[in-house]
Design a protein around this motif. Structure first.
Motif, short mmCIF file in Angstrom:
data_model
loop_
_atom_site.label_atom_id
_atom_site.label_comp_id
_atom_site.label_asym_id
_atom_site.label_seq_id
_atom_site.Cartn_x
_atom_site.Cartn_y
_atom_site.Cartn_z
N GLU A 41 0.83 -1.20 0.00
CA GLU A 41 0.00 0.00 0.00
C GLU A 41 0.87 1.26 0.00
O GLU A 41 0.54 2.25 -0.65
N ILE A 42 1.98 1.21 0.72
CA ILE A 42 2.93 2.33 0.67
C ILE A 42 3.44 2.50 -0.75
O ILE A 42 3.49 3.61 -1.28
N LYS A 43 3.80 1.40 -1.39
CA LYS A 43 4.28 1.48 -2.77
C LYS A 43 3.23 2.08 -3.70
O LYS A 43 3.53 2.89 -4.57
N ALA A 44 2.00 1.66 -3.50
CA ALA A 44 0.92 2.08 -4.41
C ALA A 44 0.64 3.57 -4.34
O ALA A 44 0.11 4.15 -5.30
N ASN A 45 0.98 4.22 -3.22
CA ASN A 45 0.57 5.61 -3.04
C ASN A 45 1.59 6.65 -3.50
O ASN A 45 1.40 7.84 -3.28
N TYR A 46 2.67 6.21 -4.14
CA TYR A 46 3.60 7.19 -4.72
C TYR A 46 2.96 7.91 -5.91
O TYR A 46 3.35 9.03 -6.23
N ALA A 47 1.97 7.29 -6.54
CA ALA A 47 1.30 7.93 -7.66
C ALA A 47 0.14 8.80 -7.20
O ALA A 47 -0.43 9.55 -8.00
N ASN A 48 -0.20 8.75 -5.93
CA ASN A 48 -1.35 9.47 -5.39
C ASN A 48 -0.90 10.84 -4.87
O ASN A 48 -0.33 10.95 -3.79
N LYS A 49 -1.13 11.87 -5.65
CA LYS A 49 -0.67 13.22 -5.29
C LYS A 49 -1.62 13.92 -4.32
O LYS A 49 -1.28 14.92 -3.71
N LYS A 50 -2.82 13.37 -4.16
CA LYS A 50 -3.82 14.01 -3.30
C LYS A 50 -3.54 13.74 -1.81
O LYS A 50 -3.29 14.67 -1.04
N ASP A 51 -3.58 12.48 -1.42
CA ASP A 51 -3.37 12.14 0.00
C ASP A 51 -2.46 10.93 0.17
O ASP A 51 -2.47 10.28 1.20
N GLY A 52 -1.67 10.66 -0.87
CA GLY A 52 -0.79 9.50 -0.82
C GLY A 52 0.21 9.56 0.32
O GLY A 52 0.44 8.56 1.01
N LEU A 53 0.80 10.74 0.53
CA LEU A 53 1.79 10.87 1.60
C LEU A 53 1.14 10.69 2.97
O LEU A 53 1.73 10.07 3.86
N ASP A 54 -0.08 11.18 3.15
CA ASP A 54 -0.80 10.99 4.41
C ASP A 54 -1.04 9.50 4.66
O ASP A 54 -0.90 9.02 5.80
N LYS A 55 -1.41 8.78 3.63
CA LYS A 55 -1.64 7.34 3.76
C LYS A 55 -0.35 6.62 4.14
O LYS A 55 -0.33 5.74 5.01
#
Length: 680
Positions: free
Chosen positions: A245-259
């Protein structure tokens, strides 16, 4: 969760009781004197095939002989009667033994696989009795039986074992026949009581049960402001799915870092065992991992931490395996058995290779590049940075929709296996032949591959398939396991002799699994036309190796601490493991990340349910790179088939015959240098 903890407690009681009984009993030693060994060799040498081999065989058989097997005169008579002096007869006997070992181990494998289905597959309603059957080690007695009926001594006498040093010295000159005879000798190197083997199996099964149901309901995670970042029904298995899930959220610019930050907090609570027991495998509560407060219907409730169960599982495995130590004269620790024995690469050599890699200047340079690409300072969880992959810029929800459409259930993936192999270059006939020998099962845990152990048995691919179908994480894992299955099938069916089946160690099957996994987007018909793709692939592999080598060092050093502190409690092991993880971090990662005392390297579930396995992934990355270099410009299926038909040579000799080069991390380091230069 309550059932799981009750069962784990039962496993602990069983293991403790067994160890207590064994602790009161001394390991038996050989009753054969040096004088008897000498005279036996002298009497047999007149008609022997090879004097040095005869001497090795008599000494090896004598080392395994006990008073219960007979007197010294009985031993000498056995050797005179059982030594095979005719080369043709020896080959006949070898072939018969090989056939029978395949029958025995194959059926034991099938029984074990079937007993574990209710534990491993989500198609069964699970009950603690299933776990008890799953813990039963059906093959724990057969080796002792073979000592009792003297078959083991016939093998030890005529097909003696060779040390790792001897195998490496002979590797280039041995014929396939000599290799096969040496591998047969590996079957009987120690005489371990069956109750100890069963205890080790019980401890391992308990850890499997514990990990398989360790889910985090991330849809119920909240911060102190009440923010939730995940869909309410999202459930992630520790640690694999949390990491992914950490890997998946590098593309998420909205709240990926929060996740990512929230998951990292969850991981730290798991490592420290501050995680509230109520939130494990439960969606009945809301949990703020930052403050460690648990809520029910909006109100704060009392929530006690998990009672160091994570570290008790490690202790269970330690005590069960330590009890076996006295029965191995040379490999007298679990560390030696796993490295000198199973991996055929010593723990000392492993640490040396990994430490040199981790200390390289390239780690800092690649870290700076990642920091620049992220536009922020590195965070500890960036050990799983996934931005070098083609998929890293894609919305995972779209990938989820695609994989769920393709694979609504396990049967759909199984039906598509041959097609996937065709996409990798296999002709239809060979693709179908391989696919027909692989079954796909819906896993309760994250997934795994389980090979057949006799011709006629299928390899099993197991991955998570949710109610909505297989999401991208499940698909990505499935392709990894598919690589394992292809290796398991080739190295069982296509190797020239059963006792040579398999690969030198599991790092080599991990390498092919990684090679398949890296092609997951290709198999989804998503192409990467970036001119920098080759450089980025090299850096992706380099960063993966950098992460897992540090984790492997934590695993080794934790086991060394256990041997130095065999009476440690779970709480003491917890504190020591965290200290070790922080020390490895400070030595090899703090210079790159700019932050000290991070425990993240201790999060891997393999430390519980696959003790000292993690180095296989690190070596797998090294081997993967060397194989990828070999595959360039060549037929993928032809090379994969050729390479994995070699069977169980020693690691370095296998690599020499596969690629023409020694097994080494240097090519990967050099590739990272080239990639960094290219990206400038």
């Amino acid at each position: 969760m309550k059932k799981i903890f009750i069962l784990c407690a039962a496993f602990l009681t069983l293991v403790s009781t067994t160890n207590q009984v064994i602790a009161e009993k001394k390991a038996e030693t050989s009753n054969i004197t040096a004088e008897t060994i000498k005279s036996t060799i002298e009497e047999l040498s007149a008609n022997c095939l090879d004097k040095a081999l005869l001497e090795k065989g008599v000494k090896h058989a004598a080392s395994l002989w006990r008073m219960s097997d007979g007197t010294e005169a009985d031993f000498k008579n056995f050797c005179k009667k059982s030594y095979i002096a005719d080369k043709a007869e020896k080959e006949v006997v070898f072939q018969k033994i090989s056939r029978n070992l395949e029958i025995i181990t194959g059926h034991f494998n099938k029984i074990t696989l079937d007993l574990l289905e209710p534990v491993h597959l989500n198609t069964f309603e699970q009950h603690p009795i299933d776990n008890a059957f799953g813990a039963y080690s059906v093959g724990s007695h057969w080796m002792n039986d073979f000592y009792n009926n003297k078959i083991a001594f016939t093998i030890a006498l005529n097909f003696p074992s060779f040390s790792l040093a001897e195998k490496e010295a002979n590797a280039k000159n041995w014929t396939r026949e000599e290799w096969a005879y040496a591998r047969l000798g590996d079957y009987f190197t120690a005489r371990v009581p069956s109750e100890l083997l069963q205890a080790a199996g019980t401890a391992a099964a308990g850890s499997d049960v514990y990990i398989a149901d360790y889910n985090i309901y991330v849809g119920h995670l909240t911060d102190k402001k009440g923010n939730r970042f995940f869909p309410e029904d999202k459930v992630l298995l520790s640690h694999w799915n949390l990491r992914d899930e950490i890997k998946a959220n590098y593309a998420n610019k909205k709240d990926g870092l929060d996740k990512q930050k929230m998951i990292y907090q969850v991981m730290k609570r798991i490592i420290s065992q501050e995680i509230p027991e109520k939130v494990i495998n439960s969606g009945d509560f809301e949990w703020d991992p930052y403050t460690n407060v648990v809520y029910k219907a909006g109100k704060t409730i009392d929530a006690t931490p998990e009672p160091n169960e994570r570290y008790q599982q490690i202790l269970n495995n330690f005590h069960a395996n330590k009890a076996i130590d006295p029965y191995y004269p040379d490999q007298n620790t679990f560390i030696k058995r796993q490295y000198d024995g199973a991996k055929e690469i010593s723990a000392e050599a492993t640490e040396k290779i990994f430490s040199a890699f981790l200390s390289s200047e390239e780690t800092k340079k690649v870290g700076k590049l990642i920091q620049k690409r992220l536009g922020r300072k590195l965070q500890p969880f960036d050990i799983w940075y996934d931005g070098f992959k083609a998929r890293s810029g894609m919305d995972e929800s779209k990938l989820d929709a695609q994989t769920r459409g393709l694979y609504p259930n396990a049967a759909a993936l199984e039906a598509d296996l041959a097609n996937l192999l065709v996409k990798l270059g296999y002709d239809k006939e060979r693709a179908q032949w391989l696919a027909d020998r692989i079954a796909v099962d819906p896993a309760r845990g994250s997934g795994h591959a389980w090979g057949g152990a006799a011709k006629g048995q299928k390899a099993h691919l197991r991955t998570r398939v949710g109610a909505k179908g297989m999401d991208y994480k499940g698909y990505n894992i499935a392709i990894h396991e598919f690589g394992h299955n292809v290796e398991q099938t080739i190295s069982l069916y296509d190797v020239d002799n059963f006792v040579m089946n398999g690969v030198p160690n599991t790092a080599f099957t991990e390498a092919l699994a990684f090679i398949f996994q890296k092609r997951d987007m290709l198999l989804l018909d998503v192409k990467d036309d970036s001119p920098q793709k080759e450089a980025l692939k090299k850096l992706d592999l380099f960063w993966s190796a950098y992460e897992i080598m540090g984790v492997s060092l934590v695993d080794i050093r934790m086991w060394r601490w256990l041997y130095a502190n065999p009476d440690a409690t779970a709480a003491e092991l917890r504190d020591a493991t965290m200290d070790i993880a922080k020390a490895v971090w400070n030595e090899f990662y703090a210079p790159v990340y700019g932050v000290k005392d991070q425990p993240i390297l201790a999060v891997y579930s393999h430390m519980l349910n696959s003790p000292l396995y993690l180095s296989n992934y690190a070596f797998g990355n090294v081997i993967e790179f060397q194989l990828e270099q070999q595959l360039k410009g060549r037929s993928f299926p032809a090379e994969v088939d050729r390479i994995f038909k070699q069977g169980r040579l020693t690691p370095n000799q296998w690599m020499v015959e596969a690629t023409g080069n020694d097994l080494s991390a240097e090519p990967l380091l050099n590739a990272a240098k080239e990639a960094l230069q290219e990206l400038k």
